[in-house]
Design an enzyme around this catalytic site. Sequence first.
Site, PDB file in Angstrom:
ATOM      1  N   HIS A 101       0.849  -1.194   0.000  1.00 20.66           N
ATOM      2  CA  HIS A 101       0.000   0.000   0.000  1.00 20.66           C
ATOM      3  C   HIS A 101       0.884   1.245   0.000  1.00 20.66           C
ATOM      4  O   HIS A 101       1.334   1.709   1.045  1.00 20.66           O
ATOM      5  CB  HIS A 101      -0.928  -0.013   1.216  1.00 20.66           C
ATOM      6  N   ARG A 105      31.580  12.338   7.148  1.00 25.25           N
ATOM      7  CA  ARG A 105      31.141  11.005   7.578  1.00 25.25           C
ATOM      8  C   ARG A 105      30.144  11.100   8.729  1.00 25.25           C
ATOM      9  O   ARG A 105      29.911  10.118   9.440  1.00 25.25           O
ATOM     10  CB  ARG A 105      32.361  10.175   7.974  1.00 25.25           C
ATOM     11  N   ARG A 106      29.553  12.289   8.874  1.00 25.79           N
ATOM     12  CA  ARG A 106      28.621  12.522   9.983  1.00 25.79           C
ATOM     13  C   ARG A 106      27.188  12.752   9.517  1.00 25.79           C
ATOM     14  O   ARG A 106      26.383  13.337  10.244  1.00 25.79           O
ATOM     15  CB  ARG A 106      29.095  13.724  10.804  1.00 25.79           C
ATOM     16  N   CYS A 155      12.175   0.607  15.632  1.00 25.55           N
ATOM     17  CA  CYS A 155      12.678  -0.605  14.972  1.00 25.55           C
ATOM     18  C   CYS A 155      13.781  -0.233  13.984  1.00 25.55           C
ATOM     19  O   CYS A 155      14.835  -0.848  13.960  1.00 25.55           O
ATOM     20  CB  CYS A 155      11.543  -1.319  14.254  1.00 25.55           C
ATOM     21  N   SER A 179      15.217  -4.371  14.688  1.00 25.36           N
ATOM     22  CA  SER A 179      14.142  -5.356  14.732  1.00 25.36           C
ATOM     23  C   SER A 179      13.372  -5.269  13.425  1.00 25.36           C
ATOM     24  O   SER A 179      12.869  -4.198  13.077  1.00 25.36           O
ATOM     25  CB  SER A 179      13.215  -5.080  15.923  1.00 25.36           C
ATOM     26  N   ASP A 191      10.403  -6.987  11.131  1.00 26.66           N
ATOM     27  CA  ASP A 191       9.263  -7.844  10.823  1.00 26.66           C
ATOM     28  C   ASP A 191       9.326  -8.106   9.319  1.00 26.66           C
ATOM     29  O   ASP A 191       8.898  -7.285   8.516  1.00 26.66           O
ATOM     30  CB  ASP A 191       7.975  -7.117  11.228  1.00 26.66           C
ATOM     31  N   ASN A 205       9.688  -0.653   4.978  1.00 30.23           N
ATOM     32  CA  ASN A 205      10.933   0.027   5.336  1.00 30.23           C
ATOM     33  C   ASN A 205      11.821   0.248   4.119  1.00 30.23           C
ATOM     34  O   ASN A 205      12.418   1.320   3.963  1.00 30.23           O
ATOM     35  CB  ASN A 205      11.686  -0.768   6.396  1.00 30.23           C
ATOM     36  N   TYR A 237       7.007 -13.767  12.130  1.00 30.17           N
ATOM     37  CA  TYR A 237       6.099 -14.210  13.183  1.00 30.17           C
ATOM     38  C   TYR A 237       5.502 -15.566  12.805  1.00 30.17           C
ATOM     39  O   TYR A 237       5.326 -15.882  11.617  1.00 30.17           O
ATOM     40  CB  TYR A 237       5.004 -13.169  13.410  1.00 30.17           C
ATOM     41  N   ALA A 241       1.446  -7.964  14.735  1.00 25.17           N
ATOM     42  CA  ALA A 241       1.754  -8.282  16.128  1.00 25.17           C
ATOM     43  C   ALA A 241       1.935  -6.987  16.900  1.00 25.17           C
ATOM     44  O   ALA A 241       2.828  -6.201  16.596  1.00 25.17           O
ATOM     45  CB  ALA A 241       3.006  -9.142  16.211  1.00 25.17           C
TER      46      ALA A 241
END
Length: 273
Positions: A51, A126-127, A146, A176, A178, A186, A218, A272
């Site tokens: 979506h 590099r910042r 995440c 983390s 999913d 992402n 999951y 979840a």
Amino acid sequence: MRAYLDLLQRVVDEGVPKGDRTGTGTLSVFGHQMRFDLRAGFPLVTTKKVHTRSVFGELLWFLRGDTNVKWLQDRGITIWDEWADEQGDLGPVYGYQWRSWPTPDGRHVDQIAQVVEQIRDSPDSRRHVVSAWNVADIPDMALAPCHTMFQFYVAPPGPGEESGPGRLSCQLYQRSADVFLGVPFNIASYALLTHMVAQVTGLEVGDFVHTLGDAHLYSNHLDQARLQLTREPRPLPRLVLDSSVTELDAFDLEHIAVEGYDPHPGIKAPIAV
């Protein structure tokens, strides 16, 4: 998007059973990296429908510094509703940290404005880093970040491009992931962000590098993942940004479109919480 399917297959084949905060249970691997050449097409998963309005709207919401779901809901986007309180608030989550990171002396740092200015003025720095992982604020967040930190990198023009603009790449560290529901969002979100920042800094796009910590499926997503793995990827779509937009804060949903997106049908799966 073979790289995404390779990740999905790896978790199905090699994932170890682990408990998790939600009580659902997962198959998990630790440490995985994908690289997407943004010049080869917009990395939007084609083996199921994503979506896009939710992806684009969520990123714009982050960039607004907003932490209340009303702006999203007004645009038909409900992906954060499960974590919001009765007033729609989520606490000091991504948008707050990106645009208003609190300092010990009471000031606030706009990390997004700062990194855009740095890319324009000091492209070799590099910042060029933005972090959402503010340890002191995590207890007050509805959901700990995440996707925790990202870094931009400006490469000079390549061979035969000596007089052209440099290329902007982005690497995300996601603690983390999913893999079935979250990771396709992402990938598209940070690819879009890279395109947007490149446009307002006068650069071309390079790569999006996605580094994952705990990458998991999951237990109630396994059948859906196996179905997705039976599907062949289709050609990537093309991202179209309104070229008249020259400042990051000026982007709105009407300025962002994809052309040629022809995905397989969507695959439903429970989230979840």
